[in-house]
Design a protein around this motif. Sequence first.
Motif, PDB file in Angstrom:
ATOM      1  N   ASN A  17       0.813  -1.170  -0.141  1.00 18.05           N
ATOM      2  CA  ASN A  17      -0.096  -0.221   0.017  1.00 18.05           C
ATOM      3  C   ASN A  17       0.756   1.336   0.111  1.00 18.05           C
ATOM      4  OD1 ASN A  17      -2.691  -1.299   0.422  1.00 18.05           O
ATOM      5  ND2 ASN A  17      -1.977  -1.946   2.235  1.00 18.05           N
ATOM      6  N   GLY A  29       2.880   6.905   1.186  1.00 20.24           N
ATOM      7  CA  GLY A  29       1.920   6.050   1.923  1.00 20.24           C
ATOM      8  C   GLY A  29       2.353   5.646   3.156  1.00 20.24           C
ATOM      9  N   THR A  30       1.446   5.283   4.088  1.00 21.98           N
ATOM     10  CA  THR A  30       2.091   4.775   5.393  1.00 21.98           C
ATOM     11  C   THR A  30       2.146   3.390   5.663  1.00 21.98           C
ATOM     12  OG1 THR A  30      -0.540   4.479   6.011  1.00 21.98           O
ATOM     13  CG2 THR A  30       0.445   6.620   6.371  1.00 21.98           C
ATOM     14  N   ALA A  81      -0.718   1.401   5.583  1.00 20.91           N
ATOM     15  CA  ALA A  81      -2.182   0.937   6.074  1.00 20.91           C
ATOM     16  C   ALA A  81      -2.972   1.252   4.639  1.00 20.91           C
ATOM     17  CB  ALA A  81      -2.546   1.799   7.113  1.00 20.91           C
ATOM     18  N   GLY A 134      -5.948   2.308   2.764  1.00 17.21           N
ATOM     19  CA  GLY A 134      -7.107   3.179   3.140  1.00 17.21           C
ATOM     20  C   GLY A 134      -7.130   4.396   1.865  1.00 17.21           C
ATOM     21  N   GLU A 154       1.516  10.764   5.198  1.00 20.72           N
ATOM     22  CA  GLU A 154       0.425  10.609   5.845  1.00 20.72           C
ATOM     23  C   GLU A 154      -0.686  10.104   4.709  1.00 20.72           C
ATOM     24  OE1 GLU A 154      -0.910  14.300   7.532  1.00 20.72           O
ATOM     25  OE2 GLU A 154       0.926  14.513   8.646  1.00 20.72           O
ATOM     26  N   GLN A 205      -2.773   7.508   2.032  1.00 20.11           N
ATOM     27  CA  GLN A 205      -2.934   6.160   2.175  1.00 20.11           C
ATOM     28  C   GLN A 205      -3.363   5.802   0.801  1.00 20.11           C
ATOM     29  OE1 GLN A 205      -5.618   5.444   5.477  1.00 20.11           O
ATOM     30  NE2 GLN A 205      -3.964   5.600   6.952  1.00 20.11           N
ATOM     31  N   ASN A 230      -4.870   1.933  -1.337  1.00 18.78           N
ATOM     32  CA  ASN A 230      -5.364   0.552  -1.311  1.00 18.78           C
ATOM     33  C   ASN A 230      -5.053  -0.187  -2.264  1.00 18.78           C
ATOM     34  OD1 ASN A 230      -6.667  -1.826  -0.676  1.00 18.78           O
ATOM     35  ND2 ASN A 230      -8.594  -0.525  -0.016  1.00 18.78           N
TER      36      ASN A 230
END
Length: 315
Positions: free
Chosen positions: A279, A295-296, A298, A300, A308, A310, A312
């Motif tokens: 991700n 991307g972190t 996680a 999203g 910060e 995100q 998917n």
Amino acid sequence: ITICYSLFAALQMEAQYYSVVDTYAGESSTGLLDGPLETALFDQPYSLDYDPATGAIYVADAYNHCIRKILNGMVTTLAGNGEQGDANGQGASARFYLPTGIDFNNGYVYVSDNGNNKIKRIDSGGQVTTFAGSGTPGWGDGAASSAQFRNPTEVRVNSTGIVFVADYGNHTIRRIEGGMVSTHAGDPGSAGDMLGLGNAARFNSPTGMAFDDNDNLYVADQVNCKVKGIAPDGTVSLLAGSGSESTVNGTGAAASFMRPTYMGWDPSGALMVGEWAGNVIRRVTLNGVVNTVAGTGAAGYVDGPVGEAQFNAPY
């Protein structure tokens, strides 16, 4: 469905550093809807490319089974109508089945029609023709019309017009030149992880590809979690990746990826890699230095500063 604006910025200027992720087109719901960038809908857009002369962006909208075009703030459907099928023809009368790869070259849009096991080409008027592949899944070199592919995922054209295909299901890189298909690297049907010349090399589900300015080809060897380079003579070498499925920055084999998928060439001298299972977006220099640029980790949907933001499963 979002597209990272910073990736397009990299194509339009020599940007080495990235600061912000923004939604360029589409929203978080899926569908097939043309119109302004902020209201248009996509369904699993996989690969994209752009025309530097006009600024048009072409998108393989896989689950909508069509090819989209973004120009002057508007999204339109270039070919296909959302129905799965296999038909050449003009614009909406053409049919695709999970188009996953796309490349713009010399006025033509080349498409990896994954589910149909074909490579198709769209001219400037929207006419779709089959460029290579019989449609029967399998492996077979030879005349383009009778050659066989197995779920080709990506297509890239080099500076001399030679077409290369990531033949995902055959674990090979194929080459189309002068109406003939040949195997450029890898051994058909033999998944593995080996460096070397031509069919001595091994891949495991190669997915994305990109050329640098010297026609060296780079491949996201997805299941092997590596990025490999292929010289014009077909010699395969390791650019980066330990083979361990993890997101680790570093140089060469000291770096790791979590299923690298589609890639783009950053004119500042690096590859931008969508890390599907991680991700995140990674940047790989031609010296093999790997960094996470957005991307972190996680899954999203968050725009904002790269640290910060995100994603998917970015393709």
